[in-house]
Design an enzyme around this catalytic site. Sequence first.
Site, PDB file in Angstrom:
ATOM      1  CG  HIS A 133       0.794  15.717  -5.814  1.00 29.92           C
ATOM      2  ND1 HIS A 133       0.182  16.730  -6.180  1.00 29.92           N
ATOM      3  CD2 HIS A 133      -0.940  15.018  -6.932  1.00 29.92           C
ATOM      4  CE1 HIS A 133      -0.690  16.749  -7.653  1.00 29.92           C
ATOM      5  NE2 HIS A 133      -1.124  15.364  -7.491  1.00 29.92           N
TER       6      HIS A 133
ATOM      7  CE  LYS B 262       3.482  -9.602   4.843  1.00 28.85           C
ATOM      8  NZ  LYS B 262       1.168  -9.674   4.892  1.00 28.85           N
TER       9      LYS B 262
ATOM     10  CE  LYS C 153      -0.222 -14.649  11.924  1.00 28.56           C
ATOM     11  NZ  LYS C 153       0.671 -14.461  11.065  1.00 28.56           N
TER      12      LYS C 153
ATOM     13  CD  GLU D 154      -0.315  -7.078   3.086  1.00 30.93           C
ATOM     14  OE1 GLU D 154      -0.556  -6.362   4.073  1.00 30.93           O
ATOM     15  OE2 GLU D 154      -0.277  -8.437   3.401  1.00 30.93           O
TER      16      GLU D 154
ATOM     17  CD1 TRP E 104       8.351  -9.712  20.319  1.00 32.10           C
ATOM     18  CD2 TRP E 104       6.720  -8.286  20.987  1.00 32.10           C
ATOM     19  NE1 TRP E 104       8.038  -8.206  19.351  1.00 32.10           N
ATOM     20  CE2 TRP E 104       7.929  -7.968  20.071  1.00 32.10           C
ATOM     21  CE3 TRP E 104       5.699  -7.717  21.321  1.00 32.10           C
ATOM     22  CZ2 TRP E 104       6.664  -6.752  19.856  1.00 32.10           C
ATOM     23  CZ3 TRP E 104       4.784  -6.980  21.897  1.00 32.10           C
ATOM     24  CH2 TRP E 104       5.615  -6.414  20.553  1.00 32.10           C
TER      25      TRP E 104
ATOM     26  CD  GLU F 234       5.190  -8.345   7.760  1.00 32.17           C
ATOM     27  OE1 GLU F 234       5.125  -8.001   9.186  1.00 32.17           O
ATOM     28  OE2 GLU F 234       4.542  -9.262   7.588  1.00 32.17           O
TER      29      GLU F 234
ATOM     30  NE  ARG G 291       1.332 -16.157  21.481  1.00 39.56           N
ATOM     31  CZ  ARG G 291      -0.230 -15.797  21.219  1.00 39.56           C
ATOM     32  NH1 ARG G 291      -0.687 -16.125  20.478  1.00 39.56           N
ATOM     33  NH2 ARG G 291      -0.798 -14.532  22.326  1.00 39.56           N
TER      34      ARG G 291
ATOM     35  CB  CYS H 271       4.623 -13.882  25.412  1.00 37.53           C
ATOM     36  SG  CYS H 271       5.835 -12.688  26.385  1.00 37.53           S
TER      37      CYS H 271
ATOM     38  CG  ASN I 210       1.299 -13.242  25.857  1.00 40.96           C
ATOM     39  OD1 ASN I 210       1.418 -12.768  25.646  1.00 40.96           O
ATOM     40  ND2 ASN I 210      -0.389 -13.843  25.195  1.00 40.96           N
ATOM     41  N   GLY I 211       1.025 -10.863  28.024  1.00 47.76           N
ATOM     42  CA  GLY I 211       0.581  -9.686  28.181  1.00 47.76           C
ATOM     43  C   GLY I 211       0.880  -7.975  29.073  1.00 47.76           C
TER      44      GLY I 211
HETATM   45  C1  AGP Z   1       1.199  -8.629   8.619  1.00 43.99           C
HETATM   46  O1  AGP Z   1       2.381  -9.334   7.496  1.00 43.99           O
HETATM   47  C2  AGP Z   1       1.887  -8.343   9.379  1.00 43.99           C
HETATM   48  N1  AGP Z   1       2.654  -9.711  10.845  1.00 43.99           N
HETATM   49  C3  AGP Z   1       0.225  -7.657  10.905  1.00 43.99           C
HETATM   50  O2  AGP Z   1       0.727  -5.982  10.612  1.00 43.99           O
HETATM   51  C4  AGP Z   1      -0.874  -8.030  11.701  1.00 43.99           C
HETATM   52  O3  AGP Z   1      -1.299  -8.040  10.221  1.00 43.99           O
HETATM   53  C5  AGP Z   1      -1.141  -7.123  12.544  1.00 43.99           C
HETATM   54  O4  AGP Z   1      -0.490  -6.875  12.981  1.00 43.99           O
HETATM   55  C6  AGP Z   1      -2.740  -7.723  12.786  1.00 43.99           C
HETATM   56  O5  AGP Z   1      -2.613  -9.017  13.101  1.00 43.99           O
HETATM   57  P1  AGP Z   1      -4.920  -9.531  12.834  1.00 43.99           P
HETATM   58  O6  AGP Z   1      -4.735 -10.195  12.150  1.00 43.99           O
HETATM   59  O7  AGP Z   1      -4.315 -10.620  14.133  1.00 43.99           O
HETATM   60  O8  AGP Z   1      -5.357  -9.177  13.890  1.00 43.99           O
END
Ligand code: AGP
Length: 618
Positions: A514, A495, A613, A491, A74, A498, A27, A2, A100-101
């Site tokens: 396979h 992308k 994030k 990667e 969140w 998500e 966040r 959050c 937050n937590g």
């Molecule tokens: C990346 O697009 C993601 N949103 C996510 O996988 C991110 O890379 C991951 O949560 C790690 O975050 P960080 O690099 O801040 O540790």
Amino acid sequence: MCGITGYIGYHEATPRLLSMLQKLEYRGYDSAGIAVLDNDEIVVRKMKGPLSVLESALANEKIPGTLGIGHTRWATHGEPSDINAHPHTDISGFIAVVHNGIIENYIKLKNYLQERGVVFRSETDTEVIAHLLNFYYRNGKNRGQNSLLDAALKTLSKLEGSYSLGIIASDFPDRLICARKDNPLIVGLGENENYIASDVPALLPYTRNIHFLNERELAVLYRDHVDLFTESGEKIIREPSSIEWDIKSAEKSGYAHFMLKEINEQDKALSDTLSPRLIKKSNESITINFDEIKLDDSWAEAKKIVITGCGTAYHAGIVGKYIFEHFARIPVEVDIASEYRYRNPLINPNDIFIVMSQSGETADTLAAMRLAKKHGAKILAITNAVGSTLSREADLILYTWAGPEIAVASTKAFTTQLMCLYLLALRLAELRKTIPDREYKRTVRLLVKIPEQARNILVNQEVIQKLASKQFNKNKVFFIGRLFDYAVSLESALKLKEISYTHSEAFAAGELKHGAIALVDKGTLVIAIATQEALFEKIISNIREVSSRGAEVMVITWEGERAFDTVAAEIITIPKTDSSLSPLLSIIPLQLFAYYCAVQKGNDPDKPRNLAKSVTVE
Ligand code: AGP
């Protein structure tokens, strides 16, 4: 995860709390709320939905108070709803809290309070904090000026789990208390006003003088000064840090989304990460300068590198494996940080342990780092966040100078992480004498060209936008590649998943036969990343395998390359560099592809559903 904000000063708190929350919406954005002390009464306004819902509701309301806290959520405990939104108060409305937590022992604490007649309203873990604070305040022996701080210290001693907290109380119009454990919190120092926030961009419009709270520290903010304490109540004397970030870098600057802005900033970010680490004697002779981290002989003698991280950072680690093995001829293990501490890993203090994290605050990554540290490993952090927990707990730090990354989908953090890994691998190769001098110099010269080559991809992005407008509705997208290209496939698939919510997967191209090839049918889009010349024939066979089963094939390869003309429906090209450096460039069109697919689908790429994030919970 959050976002938390707080303000104490002589201006109205509400507009400041809201504008800071806008900067923290990445966040969490399923609900938002504020609590402002106004005429001895705490006024709470909180609502389900993005921050804009709360902003509209407050547009016609004037709350003149000059002390307040804010939150964007969140959800972890309890669905997104008005009741579960923060701030939470005790029943009398005397104390308000944003958190937050996760409070792991909240059920036990809740039972304890309920047995003493406390009535709960929400399903959140946070509400126990408000009631506990009130409980210890009311039952505390001390009724003086320190009574709120005492109640806060007593409350924190009962909490298990993670928190950053903002606390206000109606009996104390002159102070705001905040605390942190395992979650970031920053105190911003203004003139006759002070702030708290979960992240730096929220504070930049107001101040650049900052206290990064350390683990288990508290701050009491008054209008004219701030006192720092340990959780055992001892006062801490510490000079504030100064933040150099440009305010523009934390804003959209005319781009439709932060993600698009951040993709477009990659040439500069790569250059900012690379240039300070180079010494140029002549055009021919450029060497890597790593004065910021001293790589002693133990580096040359190490037998293994372990890299860990989550999500995109983990994918950077996989590229890292290929990079280190290629240049420095040292075995590399790459571990998913969220798994690491559960599998009883073998940790050898002589191994090099690299922890990757854009935010430096990812709970799983920090836990992996702490475990390795406990077993004697020396930690090298690669992070983008100065002052983050990771940067403060690691032994050595390499910063990615990417500037703030706001969009949930990581882009420039990835390419700059790769740049750090290349520099490190080349330096290590030099130390270990695994690279001929000519080859070293040639590779460094090629690295120097990368930022400009990245710009060349970015200026031609309409091509990718057009392709995305044709392909965005595909139900299945598979990315295939070999070696470095496989790492980039992972990667690229992340992308696309998500932000466009398209089912996409990455496969090492040779693995298709396979099992995964059974999934390929008419309507599948296969994106083949093909930058490893030595394996062109192999990947062409893989392309034939999928196209003969009905898949449409798009290829990413070098400018001027003709090998794929007859096998692919679409070809996207990138400027030529060595195959070992290709991930720095080949990911860029695929980030753009994911972005434009998401926009075509009407999604908000900056705030993808169910994601946040920085994942500061397990
Ligand atoms: C990346 O697009 C993601 N949103 C996510 O996988 C991110 O890379 C991951 O949560 C790690 O975050 P960080 O690099 O801040 O540790």
